[in-house]
Design a protein around this motif. Sequence first.
Motif, PDB file in Angstrom:
ATOM      1  N   GLN A 193     -40.363   4.047  -9.327  1.00  0.00           N
ATOM      2  CA  GLN A 193     -40.503   4.698  -8.028  1.00  0.00           C
ATOM      3  C   GLN A 193     -39.332   4.288  -7.151  1.00  0.00           C
ATOM      4  OE1 GLN A 193     -44.330   4.194  -6.152  1.00  0.00           O
ATOM      5  NE2 GLN A 193     -43.515   4.655  -4.128  1.00  0.00           N
ATOM      6  N   LEU A 194     -38.578   5.280  -6.693  1.00  0.00           N
ATOM      7  CA  LEU A 194     -37.377   4.995  -5.919  1.00  0.00           C
ATOM      8  C   LEU A 194     -37.586   5.353  -4.455  1.00  0.00           C
ATOM      9  CD1 LEU A 194     -34.701   6.394  -8.392  1.00  0.00           C
ATOM     10  CD2 LEU A 194     -35.615   4.079  -8.234  1.00  0.00           C
ATOM     11  N   GLY A 195     -36.646   4.980  -3.634  1.00  0.00           N
ATOM     12  CA  GLY A 195     -36.701   5.317  -2.223  1.00  0.00           C
ATOM     13  C   GLY A 195     -36.121   4.181  -1.402  1.00  0.00           C
ATOM     14  N   GLY A 196     -35.383   4.530  -0.356  1.00  0.00           N
ATOM     15  CA  GLY A 196     -34.855   3.516   0.542  1.00  0.00           C
ATOM     16  C   GLY A 196     -33.408   3.146   0.318  1.00  0.00           C
ATOM     17  N   VAL A 197     -32.693   3.908  -0.521  1.00  0.00           N
ATOM     18  CA  VAL A 197     -31.292   3.562  -0.764  1.00  0.00           C
ATOM     19  C   VAL A 197     -30.459   3.752   0.503  1.00  0.00           C
ATOM     20  CG1 VAL A 197     -30.496   5.838  -1.586  1.00  0.00           C
ATOM     21  CG2 VAL A 197     -29.405   3.764  -2.424  1.00  0.00           C
ATOM     22  N   GLU A 225     -30.583   8.832  -4.678  1.00  0.00           N
ATOM     23  CA  GLU A 225     -31.605   7.791  -4.732  1.00  0.00           C
ATOM     24  C   GLU A 225     -31.492   6.947  -5.997  1.00  0.00           C
ATOM     25  OE1 GLU A 225     -35.528   9.487  -4.958  1.00  0.00           O
ATOM     26  OE2 GLU A 225     -35.055  10.695  -6.727  1.00  0.00           O
ATOM     27  N   GLY A 226     -30.868   7.492  -7.038  1.00  0.00           N
ATOM     28  CA  GLY A 226     -30.836   6.815  -8.324  1.00  0.00           C
ATOM     29  C   GLY A 226     -29.581   6.005  -8.605  1.00  0.00           C
ATOM     30  N   ILE A 227     -28.781   5.699  -7.591  1.00  0.00           N
ATOM     31  CA  ILE A 227     -27.574   4.916  -7.874  1.00  0.00           C
ATOM     32  C   ILE A 227     -27.974   3.529  -8.382  1.00  0.00           C
ATOM     33  CG2 ILE A 227     -26.097   6.158  -6.275  1.00  0.00           C
ATOM     34  CD1 ILE A 227     -26.403   3.827  -4.296  1.00  0.00           C
ATOM     35  N   ASP A 236     -25.312  -3.736 -13.532  1.00  0.00           N
ATOM     36  CA  ASP A 236     -26.236  -4.245 -14.552  1.00  0.00           C
ATOM     37  C   ASP A 236     -27.341  -3.253 -14.902  1.00  0.00           C
ATOM     38  OD1 ASP A 236     -27.855  -4.294 -12.333  1.00  0.00           O
ATOM     39  OD2 ASP A 236     -28.196  -6.465 -12.347  1.00  0.00           O
ATOM     40  N   GLY A 237     -27.303  -2.050 -14.287  1.00  0.00           N
ATOM     41  CA  GLY A 237     -28.266  -1.006 -14.614  1.00  0.00           C
ATOM     42  C   GLY A 237     -29.484  -0.949 -13.726  1.00  0.00           C
ATOM     43  N   THR A 238     -29.654  -1.923 -12.837  1.00  0.00           N
ATOM     44  CA  THR A 238     -30.811  -1.914 -11.933  1.00  0.00           C
ATOM     45  C   THR A 238     -30.578  -0.922 -10.794  1.00  0.00           C
ATOM     46  OG1 THR A 238     -29.899  -3.721 -10.624  1.00  0.00           O
ATOM     47  CG2 THR A 238     -31.402  -4.298 -12.429  1.00  0.00           C
ATOM     48  N   PHE A 239     -31.667  -0.268 -10.380  1.00  0.00           N
ATOM     49  CA  PHE A 239     -31.569   0.667  -9.269  1.00  0.00           C
ATOM     50  C   PHE A 239     -31.291  -0.097  -7.972  1.00  0.00           C
ATOM     51  CE2 PHE A 239     -34.330   3.296 -12.086  1.00  0.00           C
ATOM     52  CZ  PHE A 239     -33.540   4.438 -12.130  1.00  0.00           C
ATOM     53  N   VAL A 240     -30.409   0.435  -7.147  1.00  0.00           N
ATOM     54  CA  VAL A 240     -30.145  -0.167  -5.847  1.00  0.00           C
ATOM     55  C   VAL A 240     -31.388  -0.097  -4.972  1.00  0.00           C
ATOM     56  CG1 VAL A 240     -28.779   0.055  -3.718  1.00  0.00           C
ATOM     57  CG2 VAL A 240     -27.675   0.334  -5.941  1.00  0.00           C
ATOM     58  N   ALA A 241     -32.199   0.934  -5.183  1.00  0.00           N
ATOM     59  CA  ALA A 241     -33.396   1.142  -4.350  1.00  0.00           C
ATOM     60  C   ALA A 241     -34.665   1.192  -5.178  1.00  0.00           C
ATOM     61  CB  ALA A 241     -33.251   2.416  -3.534  1.00  0.00           C
ATOM     62  N   ASP A 242     -34.833   0.270  -6.114  1.00  0.00           N
ATOM     63  CA  ASP A 242     -36.070   0.195  -6.891  1.00  0.00           C
ATOM     64  C   ASP A 242     -37.191  -0.270  -5.964  1.00  0.00           C
ATOM     65  OD1 ASP A 242     -38.148  -0.383  -8.652  1.00  0.00           O
ATOM     66  OD2 ASP A 242     -36.787  -1.066 -10.216  1.00  0.00           O
ATOM     67  N   ALA A 243     -38.240   0.589  -5.809  1.00  0.00           N
ATOM     68  CA  ALA A 243     -39.320   0.300  -4.860  1.00  0.00           C
ATOM     69  C   ALA A 243     -40.316  -0.700  -5.445  1.00  0.00           C
ATOM     70  CB  ALA A 243     -40.033   1.591  -4.455  1.00  0.00           C
ATOM     71  N   GLY A 244     -39.897  -1.932  -5.566  1.00  0.00           N
ATOM     72  CA  GLY A 244     -40.812  -2.992  -5.966  1.00  0.00           C
ATOM     73  C   GLY A 244     -41.299  -2.946  -7.396  1.00  0.00           C
ATOM     74  N   GLY A 245     -40.612  -2.213  -8.259  1.00  0.00           N
ATOM     75  CA  GLY A 245     -40.999  -2.187  -9.654  1.00  0.00           C
ATOM     76  C   GLY A 245     -42.138  -1.234  -9.975  1.00  0.00           C
ATOM     77  N   ALA A 246     -42.608  -0.463  -8.991  1.00  0.00           N
ATOM     78  CA  ALA A 246     -43.697   0.489  -9.233  1.00  0.00           C
ATOM     79  C   ALA A 246     -43.193   1.651 -10.076  1.00  0.00           C
ATOM     80  CB  ALA A 246     -44.243   1.005  -7.909  1.00  0.00           C
ATOM     81  N   ALA A 247     -44.138   2.345 -10.731  1.00  0.00           N
ATOM     82  CA  ALA A 247     -43.778   3.494 -11.568  1.00  0.00           C
ATOM     83  C   ALA A 247     -44.720   4.643 -11.271  1.00  0.00           C
ATOM     84  CB  ALA A 247     -43.834   3.120 -13.040  1.00  0.00           C
ATOM     85  N   ASP A 248     -44.219   5.883 -11.449  1.00  0.00           N
ATOM     86  CA  ASP A 248     -45.078   7.043 -11.251  1.00  0.00           C
ATOM     87  C   ASP A 248     -45.826   7.355 -12.546  1.00  0.00           C
ATOM     88  OD1 ASP A 248     -43.356   8.445 -12.950  1.00  0.00           O
ATOM     89  OD2 ASP A 248     -42.327   9.495 -11.326  1.00  0.00           O
ATOM     90  N   ALA A 249     -46.587   8.465 -12.515  1.00  0.00           N
ATOM     91  CA  ALA A 249     -47.423   8.805 -13.667  1.00  0.00           C
ATOM     92  C   ALA A 249     -46.617   9.193 -14.895  1.00  0.00           C
ATOM     93  CB  ALA A 249     -48.377   9.936 -13.284  1.00  0.00           C
ATOM     94  N   PHE A 250     -45.346   9.530 -14.708  1.00  0.00           N
ATOM     95  CA  PHE A 250     -44.488   9.864 -15.832  1.00  0.00           C
ATOM     96  C   PHE A 250     -43.805   8.621 -16.400  1.00  0.00           C
ATOM     97  CE2 PHE A 250     -43.793  14.455 -14.189  1.00  0.00           C
ATOM     98  CZ  PHE A 250     -44.852  14.900 -14.957  1.00  0.00           C
ATOM     99  N   GLY A 251     -44.049   7.468 -15.751  1.00  0.00           N
ATOM    100  CA  GLY A 251     -43.449   6.228 -16.221  1.00  0.00           C
ATOM    101  C   GLY A 251     -42.082   5.952 -15.620  1.00  0.00           C
ATOM    102  N   HIS A 252     -41.679   6.748 -14.624  1.00  0.00           N
ATOM    103  CA  HIS A 252     -40.378   6.562 -13.991  1.00  0.00           C
ATOM    104  C   HIS A 252     -40.486   5.548 -12.851  1.00  0.00           C
ATOM    105  CE1 HIS A 252     -39.310   9.986 -16.333  1.00  0.00           C
ATOM    106  NE2 HIS A 252     -39.930  10.862 -15.570  1.00  0.00           N
TER     107      HIS A 252
END
Length: 418
Positions: free
Chosen positions: A268-272, A244-246, A250-266
Amino acid sequence: MVQSTLLYAQSGGVTAVINATASAVISEARRRKVKVLAARNGILGALREELIDTSRESISAIRALAHTPGGAFGSCRVKLKSLEADRDRYARLLEVFKAHNVRWFLYNGGNDSADTAWKVSQLAQAFDYPLTCVGVPKTIDNDLAVTDTCPGFGSAAKYTAVSVRECALDVAAMAQTSTKVFVYEAMGRHAGWLAAAAGLAGAAADEAPHIILFPERAYDQAAFLAQVDKVVKQVGYCVVVASEGIRNADGTFVADAGGAADAFGHAQLGGVAASLAGTVKASLGYKVHWALPDYLQRSARHIASKTDWAQAQAVGKAAVQYALKGMNAVMPVIVRSADAPYRWKIAPAPLSKVANHEKTMPASFIRKDGFGITANARKYLAPLIKGEAPLPYGADGLPRYVTLKNVAVKKKLPAWED
């Protein structure tokens, strides 16, 4: 005389064997006549003084925890900041510890949880409160530093390898007139351990998975599509496993879920998998199917690894032993002493060397072309998925899991408002 108490809490994403650790913690503490409270929903329960009296549970229920997935006491994604930045929260924790005579605190989680346990140990020292803090390892991502592997990973790795092998047989059967490419998405934000575990599904060059995409290597769309096309033409079909983290170059996630972040500040991924499937379909014209196992990877107790199950219980037992010895700010970690036959032991490691350190895949574990695992990776991974950890089944054909009563102790402090 007021009885001293051990407080146990679960944190972060749960695993198929985190309750096996909880079972070992409670069983070992009972053997030593130590009272165990469990925080409801991790550190939040400690802040809210929502503490569960595990002595109200039967011996059989605690034993059944060892084969029950999920988090029996509830977990959370809450990361405490520095002692200065989160002063009110730390002061509240200290009040709760004092109110319930907590002398030992065991926090069962991953990197951020190790950091929290370390900070709580510093808090106790700063206020001269007699508290021993022990971090207990857990994560399916296998990215904890120092420990050879992490409880939770072996079972998720087994689930991944088995699922990919079974799906590959399905695709192979249908490839002549139907699906030519199958994409499987594995968890792993910055470390490709689970994606790598899929490589155990096949050994020969033409066996699935044919392509593995790791976060440790930049995603190159042109090279990926060329490899997919090559495999389909050579084998007849292609099975792809993508973490999920590929990331792009340029360092951007292939599957960055709209720029949202979880409670740890990571992020939010999904959909790769869906993204890659769409790319393959649009560029190569092949019929593609994809799968996002998501929580299934970490909850699949029915196919847990015996090695992982044993290690989950071993770290729980050791954590209690370390705590009662006064070994503050440590974590029981797994040390590999031999590959064949596989041998391991538990040893203490300073939380300061675990917290906020991330273990990624070594370069020697990834093939030079970036699309698969090496012999070194197989040697490391293979023992971790070995063996089965059987569980009881009911007349309905389903596993017999346990639900605890989770009786709360009486609160002694004013309600907490964060």
